[in-house]
Design a protein around this motif. Structure first.
Motif, PDB file in Angstrom:
ATOM      1  N   VAL A   1       0.876  -1.370   0.013  1.00 54.77           N
ATOM      2  CA  VAL A   1      -0.091   0.012   0.026  1.00 54.77           C
ATOM      3  C   VAL A   1       0.805   1.455   0.178  1.00 54.77           C
ATOM      4  N   LYS A   2       1.955   1.403   0.667  1.00 55.99           N
ATOM      5  CA  LYS A   2       2.950   2.281   0.698  1.00 55.99           C
ATOM      6  C   LYS A   2       3.365   2.622  -0.662  1.00 55.99           C
ATOM      7  N   THR A   3       3.749   1.462  -1.385  1.00 50.90           N
ATOM      8  CA  THR A   3       4.368   1.769  -2.684  1.00 50.90           C
ATOM      9  C   THR A   3       3.347   2.370  -3.665  1.00 50.90           C
ATOM     10  N   VAL A   4       2.151   1.824  -3.751  1.00 50.63           N
ATOM     11  CA  VAL A   4       1.208   2.589  -4.480  1.00 50.63           C
ATOM     12  C   VAL A   4       1.048   4.079  -4.326  1.00 50.63           C
ATOM     13  N   LYS A   5       0.898   4.320  -2.831  1.00 48.34           N
ATOM     14  CA  LYS A   5       0.748   5.680  -2.575  1.00 48.34           C
ATOM     15  C   LYS A   5       1.762   6.646  -2.883  1.00 48.34           C
ATOM     16  N   LEU A  65       1.456  -3.696 -14.658  1.00 48.79           N
ATOM     17  CA  LEU A  65       1.189  -2.685 -13.601  1.00 48.79           C
ATOM     18  C   LEU A  65       1.945  -2.429 -12.341  1.00 48.79           C
ATOM     19  N   ALA A  66       1.967  -3.793 -11.908  1.00 47.01           N
ATOM     20  CA  ALA A  66       3.039  -3.791 -10.628  1.00 47.01           C
ATOM     21  C   ALA A  66       4.501  -3.158 -11.169  1.00 47.01           C
ATOM     22  N   MET A  67       5.049  -3.663 -12.092  1.00 46.83           N
ATOM     23  CA  MET A  67       6.441  -2.865 -12.344  1.00 46.83           C
ATOM     24  C   MET A  67       6.014  -1.513 -12.677  1.00 46.83           C
TER      25      MET A  67
END
Length: 102
Positions: A1-5, A65-67
């Motif tokens: 979640v931190k990475t997405v934010k 998308l993750a990359m």
């Protein structure tokens, strides 16, 4: 979640560039975005770049998308570089910002 934010924070643009006519010329005018517009534009850009980069590789959309999110959180990748270009163009065209009301 931190990475997405963190990725969304780095990829959110500050301005939108819009073309206006001034006499016979077309002028690019920077228009500031509010918080909701910034987040939606940033998330749309991440999805778009992941989709475009997928045409060259055989990975699934989830892994692309993750990359792209991982690269954006590290201030790398095509989405981050595109936002840097947009923000720089907004700064360069700042003298035309008074035309956004016309």
């Amino acid at each position: 979640v931190k990475t997405v934010k963190l990725a969304l924070y780095y990829v959110c643009p500050a301005v939108r560039i819009q073309t206006r006519r001034r006499g016979s010329q077309r002028v690019r005018v920077p228009i500031p975005l509010n918080a909701l517009q910034r987040v939606s534009s940033g998330s749309r850009l991440i999805c778009k770049t992941a989709r475009y980069n997928g045409s060259k590789s055989k990975h699934s959309m989830a892994s692309r998308l993750a990359m792209e999110l991982y690269n954006a959180s590290r201030k790398e990748g095509s989405a981050y570089s595109k936002i840097q270009v947009i923000n720089k163009e907004g700064i360069d065209n700042q003298p035309n910002s008074h035309l956004r009301w016309f």
